[in-house]
Design an enzyme around this catalytic site. Structure first.
Site, mmCIF file in Angstrom:
data_model
loop_
_atom_site.group_PDB
_atom_site.id
_atom_site.type_symbol
_atom_site.label_atom_id
_atom_site.label_comp_id
_atom_site.label_asym_id
_atom_site.label_seq_id
_atom_site.Cartn_x
_atom_site.Cartn_y
_atom_site.Cartn_z
ATOM 1 C CE1 TYR A 172 -1.656 7.687 -0.235
ATOM 2 C CE2 TYR A 172 -1.367 5.393 0.666
ATOM 3 C CZ TYR A 172 -2.135 6.365 0.236
ATOM 4 O OH TYR A 172 -3.557 6.336 0.546
ATOM 5 C CG HIS A 195 -8.886 1.708 -6.846
ATOM 6 N ND1 HIS A 195 -9.412 2.815 -6.610
ATOM 7 C CD2 HIS A 195 -7.809 1.495 -6.132
ATOM 8 C CE1 HIS A 195 -8.521 3.422 -5.632
ATOM 9 N NE2 HIS A 195 -7.718 2.433 -5.264
ATOM 10 C CG PHE A 196 -4.206 -1.097 -9.522
ATOM 11 C CD1 PHE A 196 -3.651 -0.854 -10.508
ATOM 12 C CD2 PHE A 196 -4.866 -2.399 -8.900
ATOM 13 C CE1 PHE A 196 -3.305 -2.093 -11.151
ATOM 14 C CE2 PHE A 196 -4.502 -3.471 -9.448
ATOM 15 C CZ PHE A 196 -3.766 -3.424 -10.578
ATOM 16 C CG HIS A 197 -4.563 0.300 -14.713
ATOM 17 N ND1 HIS A 197 -4.834 -0.904 -14.059
ATOM 18 C CD2 HIS A 197 -3.662 0.149 -15.591
ATOM 19 C CE1 HIS A 197 -3.952 -1.709 -14.389
ATOM 20 N NE2 HIS A 197 -3.087 -0.993 -15.484
ATOM 21 C CG HIS A 228 -1.968 1.052 0.587
ATOM 22 N ND1 HIS A 228 -3.122 0.754 -0.260
ATOM 23 C CD2 HIS A 228 -2.184 2.241 1.023
ATOM 24 C CE1 HIS A 228 -3.641 1.786 -0.374
ATOM 25 N NE2 HIS A 228 -3.452 2.636 0.233
ATOM 26 N NE ARG A 243 -6.554 -7.811 -9.372
ATOM 27 C CZ ARG A 243 -5.735 -7.574 -8.415
ATOM 28 N NH1 ARG A 243 -6.011 -7.371 -7.257
ATOM 29 N NH2 ARG A 243 -4.555 -7.211 -8.787
ATOM 30 N NE ARG A 244 -4.397 -11.283 -8.924
ATOM 31 C CZ ARG A 244 -5.164 -11.297 -7.742
ATOM 32 N NH1 ARG A 244 -5.990 -12.117 -7.645
ATOM 33 N NH2 ARG A 244 -5.084 -10.541 -6.810
#
Lengths: 540, 271
Positions: free
Chosen positions: A219, A366-368, A215, A429-430
Site C-alpha cells: 500500500y 499476482h504481485f507482478h 503487506h 515458485r522460487r
C-alpha cells in the site's frame, strides 16, 4: 512552484536507473528458467539475480519514487518552499550508500537470500545493514513530510490540507509504521546472527515480523499511484475530481486497515494460531473498500471530463474521452490491471482458496500484476506529468509515450496471465530450474515461454521509458506553467477536523497492530524453544 | 485544533470509527476463536477456554493417545555453522593420538584402502555428527558402534578436529573421463532432488554434509541404498532418505561413480 527541482530529479533518476537495471535482471530470470534456454547449471546465479531484482524493485525503486513525488507535492500543493532541504539530501545519500552497501555482497554471491530475507538463511551482514540504511533514509523523508505540513498549518490555521498533501502524509505515516516490522526483524534477529554474535534464529517469529511489513508495503507502493488517480488524472484530462471527501476517506482507510492484515502471508505457517489467521483474513477483505471507493470516484471524475467534452448517453461518453492523452491511457491500463490483480488478491486472502495457490507461481504472477502493472504504470504517468515542470522542457513525443504505455500494458498481461495459469497448474515458485522434458510439467512449457516473451516486451517498454525521459532533457527549453493538482467539483471550503488531521487514524493503526499482532509476537518471543541453527549462505 | 476535541465520543468521526473498528475486531475474534474451532468436526475441545487457546496457537500437550511402539533412535546431534571452528593445537594433538585406532580402516594418513570413507580433510562437523550418531545408536555399524561407544564429547571433537586438520590428498581411485551425470548437475526438481552440489560442496556446503570427491564408490552406493531402504536414518529431517528413495538404481550408480572419480583437492576449504 517547484523550487528544489534538482532534489526531485535526483530521486526520480536514481529510482528509474535502478528500475532499469532490475528490469534487465527480471527479464534474464524469466528467460533462463523458461524452456527457451537450456539452463545456467548453477542455481546460485539465479538466486543472486533474484535477490538484487527484489531488493531494488521492492525497497529502493518505489521508496525513491514516493520520496521524490512527496517533495514535489509538498512544494506544489502547499505552495511553500520545502523545509529541511539539507536533511532531504542526507536521506537521499543514505539511500545511495545503503543501496550500494546492500548490492555489493549480493553481487559477490554472499547474500543470495531473496529480498524477503527468509531466515534461517543468513547472508552477509552488509546486505542487511544496507537495507536498514535505505529505510532510515526514507524515515527522514517521513519526518520532513510531517514537519512541512506542520509549518504550513501554522500559517494556514484551520484551512483544509490540500488532498495531495493529505494523502502524501498519510502514505508517509503508513510507511513509517509498517517498516517497523522488518526493522525489528533485521535489528533484533537477523543482523546479530549475520555478525556472528548468535548462531540460532527464531525463523517463525522473523516471518511474523516480516508479514507486518510485507503487506502494508504494497500500500505504500500504491500511494503515489492513488495520489495520481485523485490529483493528477482529473486535471490532466480536463475534468474535475468528483469528491474530495471520498479521497480523504480512502487514504484514511488505507492508513488504518493496510497494516494489521499481514498474517495472510503466513497462512501455511504453523507458528501462528488459526484464530489470528481468520482475523487477518477478515481485515484483509476490508482493504478492498478504499480501492472500490477510488475506482468509483475516479470513474465518476473521468465521466465528468467526458461529458464536458460532449460525451452523451450511458456509455456514449467513453469514446469522448481524450484517449490520445497519455495520462488517460495510463489510468485506463492501470484500472484494468488493478481489476485483475485485485480479483487475484481476493483469492489469496481467503484461507481455503489460498491453500490451492500458496507458494506457486500464481503468487509471483499476482504481485507482478499489481505492482509492476497497476502501480508502476502510474509511476510512469507521474514522471511524464512532472517532467516538463522539472526539466523546463516538453516531452519529445507523445506518440512515443503512448507506445511505451501500450507496450507495458500488453507486456504485463502477456507476462502475468500465463504466470497465474501455471501457478494454478501447481508450478512452484522460487525455483531456479524446471525440467520441461518431464511429462508432469511439459504442458506448462508453452505458458512459461509466453511469460518470458512478455518479459522482453516489458524490457523494451522500460528502456523506451528511460529513453524518453533522457531525451526530454535535450529538448528546447519551454516555459512550463505552474504545476497544480486537480480541483474538485465542489470547492473545499472546510473539512471536519477528523478528516484534516491524522491523530485518530494513526492511533487506530497502532491499536489494531497491537490487537492483531501483539499476542502472536509476544508468545513467540517469550518461548525459548523456537530457534533453529542459522544456515549461512555463500559461506565458503 | 486540539486532541481533546478529536478524541471524544462527542466527535462523530471518533465514535463511529472507534466503534466500527472495535466491533469488527470483536466480531472477527468471536468467529476466529470460538465459532470456527467448534465448526471443526474432527476436533473435540474440553472447554471453551481450550478452544480459544487452540485458535490462539498456544502450544499445548496433545490429548492422551496411546503411544505406539517406540521407533528406532533418531539423531540428537545439533550442529551450528561455527561449531568446532578453529580448534586448539592441543585438541588436534589429542585427536591424533585417538586416531591411531581408526587407522586400520581409514588409513594412517586418513586415506582408506578398505572402501571406508577417506577422512583426511573432511569437515570436522561431519565426523563429529557421525560419531555422535554411532555412539547414540542413531546410526549403527558392527564396526563403528563399538569404537564410538566409550568416547566422550570432547574426544569425538578432538578426533574430528584432527582429521579436518589433515591435508586432502588424492585418493587411490582411478580417473574416469565420463561426463558429469544429469542427476549430479540438475538433481531432479520434480522428484524433489536438489543437485548434489547444493549441499555437498561444489555449489554450496551445508553444515553436516561431507564433501564426496574421491570417496569410495562402493561405500557411497551402499549408503545411498541404505538411506533409500530406511536402514540408515540419521539424516536430520530425512533429507537424504527423501532424496535416495526418489533416485533410480541407475542414478545411484552414476552419482557414486562420478564422485569417486573426482580428485578431492578441488573441494574448496570452508575455513
Amino acid at each position: 512552484m517547484l523550487e528544489n527541482r534538482k532534489l526531485i530529479l535526483a530521486h526520480f533518476w536514481l529510482a528509474f536507473a535502478a528500475f532499469g537495471l532490475a528490469l534487465l535482471m527480471g527479464a534474464w530470470q524469466m528467460f533462463v528458467r523458461s524452456p527457451l534456454y537450456t539452463w545456467i547449471s548453477n542455481p546460485e546465479w539465479y538466486y543472486r539475480s533474484l535477490t538484487a531484482h527484489g531488493t531494488v524493485m521492492g525497497y529502493v525503486f518505489p521508496t525513491l519514487v514516493a520520496m521524490g513525488f512527496g517533495y514535489a507535492i509538498t512544494e506544489s500543493a502547499l505552495k511553500q518552499r520545502l523545509v529541511g532541504v539539507r536533511w532531504a539530501w542526507v536521506g537521499f545519500w543514505l539511500i545511495v550508500t545503503g543501496s550500494i552497501m546492500a548490492m555489493v555482497p549480493v553481487a559477490l554471491g554472499r547474500a543470495s537470500v531473496l529480498y524477503t530475507f527468509y531466515p534461517p538463511l543468513i547472508g552477509n551482514a552488509f546486505y542487511y545493514i544496507g537495507v536498514v540504511l535505505v529505510v532510515v533514509g526514507s524515515w527522514i523523508w517521513v519526518a520532513l513530510m510531517s514537519i512541512n505540513l506542520r509549518v504550513w498549518r501554522r500559517t494556514h490555521p484551520g484551512e483544509p490540507v490540500p488532498l495531495a498533501m493529505f494523502a502524501n502524509v498519510a502514505g508517509s505515516y503508513l510507511w513509517a509504521w509498517t517498516a517497523v516490522g522488518a526493522a525489528l526483524e533485521l535489528l533484533l534477529q537477523i543482523i546479530p546472527v549475520a555478525l556472528g554474535w548468535r548462531t540460532t534464529i527464531d525463523a517463525g517469529l522473523a516471518r511474523v515480523f516480516f508479514s507486518w511489513t510485507l503487506h502494508a508495503i504494497v500500500y505504500f507502493w500504491l500511494m503515489p499511484t492513488y495520489i495520481a488517480y485523485y490529483t493528477i488524472v482529473p486535471r490532466a484530462i480536463g475534468g474535475r475530481l468528483y469528491s474530495d471527501t471520498m479521497g480523504r476517506i480512502a487514504f484514511i482507510l488505507f492508513l488504518v486497515v493496510a497494516m494489521p492484515i499481514g498474517i495472510h502471508h503466513t497462512f501455511a505457517d504453523p507458528q501462528v494460531g488459526a484464530g489470528f489467521k481468520f482475523i487477518h483474513s477478515a481485515f484483509t477483505a476490508l482493504v478492498a473498500l478504499p480501492t472500490l471507493l477510488t475506482v468509483f470516484t475516479i470513474c465518476a471524475s473521468v465521466e465528468i471530463a467526458a461529458r464536458l467534452r460532449g460525451g452523451r448517453g450511458p456509455f456514449g461518453w467513453i469514446p469522448a474521452l481524450p484517449w490520445r492523452n497519455p495520462i488517460m491511457l495510463a489510468v485506463a491500463f492501470s484500472f484494468v490491471l488493478l481489476g485483475f490483480g485485485g480479483a487475484g488478491g481476493l483469492i489469496n486472502m481467503s484461507y481455503q482458496l489460498d491453500s490451492a495457490v500458496h507458494n506457486t507461481q500464481w503468487i509471483t504472477g499476482h504481485f507482478h500484476l499489481i505492482f509492476g502493472g497497476a502501480i508502476v504504470i502510474m509511476y510512469f504517468a507521474i514522471a511524464y506529468d512532472l517532467w516538463p515542470h522539472l526539466t523546463g522542457r516538453a516531452l519529445p513525443s507523445l506518440k512515443l509515450v503512448r507506445t511505451q504505455l501500450w507496450l507495458w500494458f500488453v507486456g504485463m498481461i502477456v507476462t502475468t496471465f500465463p504466470w497465474h495459469w501455471v501457478g494454478i497448474l501447481g508450478m512452484p515458485r522460487r525455483m531456479a530450474y524446471y525440467d520441461y522434458a518431464d511429462p508432469a510439467i511439459a504442458p506448462q512449457a508453452f505458458s512459461v515461454t509466453l511469460s518470458a516473451i512478455g518479459a522482453f516486451i516489458l524490457l523494451i517498454s522500460g528502456l523506451l521509458f528511460l529513453f524518453i525521459l533522457a531525451t526530454a532533457h535535450r529538448q528546447p527549453a519551454s516555459e512550463a506553467s505552474e504545476y497544480r493538482f486537480s480541483l474538485p467539483i465542489h470547492p473545499v471550503r472546510s473539512v471536519p477536523l477528523a478528516l484534516n488531521t491524522f491523530a485518530i487514524w494513526v492511533a487506530l493503526m497502532i491499536g489494531l497492530t497491537i490487537t492483531n499482532y501483539g499476542y502472536p509476537i509476544l508468545t513467540l518471543a517469550a518461548r525459548s524453544d523456537t530457534s533453529v541453527p542459522a544456515v549461512y549462505v555463500g559461506a565458503q | 485544533m486540539s486532541t481533546r476535541e478529536l478524541f471524544t465520543f462527542k466527535n462523530a468521526y471518533f465514535s463511529a470509527s472507534v466503534g466500527i473498528t472495535a466491533g469488527l475486531f470483536v466480531l472477527t475474534a468471536l468467529g476466529g476463536f470460538i465459532l470456527l474451532p467448534y465448526l471443526q468436526k474432527e476436533v473435540r475441545f474440553a472447554s471453551l477456554w481450550d478452544a480459544i487457546c487452540s485458535a490462539a496457537g498456544l502450544p499445548q500437550r496433545a490429548a492422551a493417545v496411546a503411544t505406539g511402539k517406540v521407533g528406532p533412535r533418531l539423531t540428537e546431534a545439533v550442529l551450528t555453522p561455527t561449531m568446532l571452528a578453529r580448534p586448539s593445537q592441543e585438541s588436534i594433538g589429542r585427536g591424533a593420538t585417538l586416531a591411531h585406532r581408526c587407522a586400520i580402516c581409514h588409513g594412517p594418513t586418513g586415506l582408506s584402502r578398505a572402501d571406508s570413507p577417506n577422512l583426511a580433510g573432511q569437515y570436522a562437523s561431519v565426523i563429529y555428527k557421525q560419531m555422535l550418531d554411532f555412539r547414540s545408536g542413531a546410526r549403527t555399524s558392527a564396526i563403528m558402534s563399538p569404537f564410538a561407544a566409550d568416547l566422550t564429547d570432547q574426544e569425538i571433537a578432538d578426533v574430528a578436529a584432527y582429521y579436518a586438520y589433515l591435508p586432502r590428498l588424492p585418493a587411490y581411485h582411478p580417473e574416469r573421463k565420463a561426463p558429469k551425470p544429469r542427476i549430479v548437475i540438475y538433481g531432479a526438481p520434480l522428484r524433489g532432488i536438489a543437485p548434489c552440489g547444493s549441499c555437498h560442496g561444489s555449489l554450496d556446503n551445508k553444515v553436516g554434509s561431507p564433501w564426496l570427491e574421491g570417496q569410495s564408490e562402493v561405500y557411497m552406493r551402499e549408503q545411498l541404498l541404505a538411506f533409500a531402504s530406511g536402514q540408515r536414518r540419521n539424516d536430520i529431517s530425512q533429507q537424504m532418505r527423501n532424496i535416495a528413495r526418489a533416485m533410480t538404481q541407475q542414478e545411484i550408480d552414476e552419482a557414486a561413480a562420478y564422485y569417486a572419480s573426482q580428485p578431492p583437492d578441488v573441494v574448496k576449504a570452508v575455513d
